[in-house]
Design an enzyme around this catalytic site. Sequence first.
Site, mmCIF file in Angstrom:
data_model
loop_
_atom_site.group_PDB
_atom_site.id
_atom_site.type_symbol
_atom_site.label_atom_id
_atom_site.label_comp_id
_atom_site.label_asym_id
_atom_site.label_seq_id
_atom_site.Cartn_x
_atom_site.Cartn_y
_atom_site.Cartn_z
ATOM 1 N NE ARG A 43 -0.486 1.526 3.794
ATOM 2 C CZ ARG A 43 0.779 2.174 3.961
ATOM 3 N NH1 ARG A 43 1.761 1.713 4.132
ATOM 4 N NH2 ARG A 43 0.651 3.543 3.768
ATOM 5 N N GLY A 44 0.208 2.480 -0.191
ATOM 6 C CA GLY A 44 1.135 3.505 -0.296
ATOM 7 C C GLY A 44 1.300 4.024 -1.718
ATOM 8 C CB ALA A 45 1.018 7.068 -3.705
ATOM 9 N NE ARG A 86 -6.278 0.699 -1.793
ATOM 10 C CZ ARG A 86 -5.532 1.180 -0.760
ATOM 11 N NH1 ARG A 86 -4.203 1.052 -0.899
ATOM 12 N NH2 ARG A 86 -6.166 1.943 -0.186
ATOM 13 C CG ASP A 232 -3.243 8.157 -1.533
ATOM 14 O OD1 ASP A 232 -3.041 8.499 -0.323
ATOM 15 O OD2 ASP A 232 -2.745 6.932 -1.683
ATOM 16 C CG ASN A 241 -2.624 11.453 2.392
ATOM 17 O OD1 ASN A 241 -2.007 10.823 1.547
ATOM 18 N ND2 ASN A 241 -2.369 11.829 3.567
ATOM 19 C CE LYS A 242 -5.572 5.809 4.168
ATOM 20 N NZ LYS A 242 -6.397 4.701 3.467
HETATM 21 O O1 MRU Z 1 -4.816 3.178 1.999
HETATM 22 P P1 MRU Z 1 -3.201 3.407 1.964
HETATM 23 O O2 MRU Z 1 -2.693 2.998 3.187
HETATM 24 O O3 MRU Z 1 -2.666 3.104 0.678
HETATM 25 O O4 MRU Z 1 -2.962 4.943 1.870
HETATM 26 C C1 MRU Z 1 -1.856 5.608 1.834
HETATM 27 C C2 MRU Z 1 -1.772 6.912 1.985
HETATM 28 O O5 MRU Z 1 -2.874 7.612 2.317
HETATM 29 C C3 MRU Z 1 -0.580 7.669 1.963
HETATM 30 O O6 MRU Z 1 -0.576 8.630 2.745
HETATM 31 C C4 MRU Z 1 -0.053 8.204 0.697
HETATM 32 O O7 MRU Z 1 -0.247 6.795 -0.128
HETATM 33 C C5 MRU Z 1 1.110 8.690 0.329
HETATM 34 S S1 MRU Z 1 2.407 7.462 0.730
HETATM 35 C C6 MRU Z 1 4.051 7.811 0.477
#
Ligand code: MRU
Length: 343
Positions: A43-45, A86, A232, A241-242
Site C-alpha cells: 500500500r502507499g502510492a 485501487r 495519493d 490522501n488518507k
Molecule cells: O490506504 P493506503 O494505506 O494505501 O493509504 C496510503 C496513504 O494515504 C499515504 O499517505 C499516501 O499513499 C502517501 S504514501 C507515501
Amino acid sequence: MRTIYWDGCIKMIDQTKLPDEFTILEINDVDDLIFAIQRLSIRGAPALEAAGGYGVVLACYERDFDNSERFKEYVKNRAEKIERARPTAVNLSVGVKRVLKKVLESRSIETAREVALREAERIAEEDIIRNKLMGSFGAKLIEDGDGILTICNTGSLATVEWGTALGVIRSANLEGKRVRVFACETRPLNQGSRLTTWELMNDGIDVTLITDSMAGIVMQKGMIDKVIVGADRIVRDGVFNKIGTYALAVLAKEHGIPFFVAAPLTTFDWEKEMKDVVIEERSPEELKFCHIKCKNCRIAPDDVKVYNPAFDATPLKYVTALITEKGVIFPPYDREVPKILRT
Ligand code: MRU
C-alpha cells in the site's frame, strides 16, 4: 528496508502482519497481486507504482504464446485489471502504464519480457532516488526540536525504500535535527499505529501515538510545529490522501501551523480536478470490528449503516507547500506547479 522487489516473482513485506510479524510474501501471478493490493499487503502510492510495474512483468510470464499480438493483448488486459485494483492513488496506474508501453513497443515476446523487467526495476530505483531528494529538500523546512504531526504511513513501507513525508522526517533526523513525531493511529486500518510507529521506533526517532481525534488537542496545547503528510493524487485544486488528512489541514490553519505535503511528481495529476477523482470506499467490516486482524472483536452492531471512504481531498488553499524531488513548491500552485512539471 526494501518493501518490494523482484526475485523471479514479486516479493514484498506483508504489511497486514506488522508490527507482530515481519514476513515476505511471494506473488506469482496477477490475481494474487491484485488481492495483495486490495487487502493492503502492499500500500502507499509510490509502493503501488512499483507494484503496478512489477505486476505487468508478472503478466508477461503468466502464459506461453506463439503469437506476439495475442501476447500483447493478454498483457494489456491483465495490466488494465491491475490498474483497477485501487482507484485513488494515481501512481498505481502510472507504474502499470509505463511498463505496459515498453511491452507494446517490443518486437518479440522475449524482448518484451526483458524490457518489462528492466523498466519495472527502473521505476523502483527511481523511487528510492527521488525520495532521498525529497527528503533533503523537505528537511530544510524542519527545525531542531520540532513537533511534527503526521497521518497514515508514508515511510519505507509506503514506498520502495525511504519514504515521502516520513522520508523528510528521516532525512531531518539524519541531519541531526531532533524531532518529536505525533502519529495519528489512522483508523480504520491503523497504518499509523501499526506501521509508522514501528518504522520510527526502529530508526530511534521519538514518536508518540495518538488517536485521530486527538489531533485538535495536541495542536491546541502547542505540541505541534508542523504537519507533514503524503499524497495519493495531487490535482489542480486539491490533495487526495488518507481519510482524516482534510481535518488535519483545517485544524492546522485554525492554529497557524504550516501544513506540508510531500509527494513525488508521479503523484501529480494536474489535468484533473477534485471532482474527477474516485475515492475508494472500503468494506463496512473495517469499521465494525476493532481491527482487520481481529475478526471476532465486534465494536458496532452487525446491521449498522457504514460509510467508509479510504481517502479525502484537501483543497490546496490549506497547503503551505508541496515537497517534491525537484524542490519545494510554494503558492500560487496554478503558476508554480506547471513550471516544475515541465522541467
Ligand atoms: O490506504 P493506503 O494505506 O494505501 O493509504 C496510503 C496513504 O494515504 C499515504 O499517505 C499516501 O499513499 C502517501 S504514501 C507515501
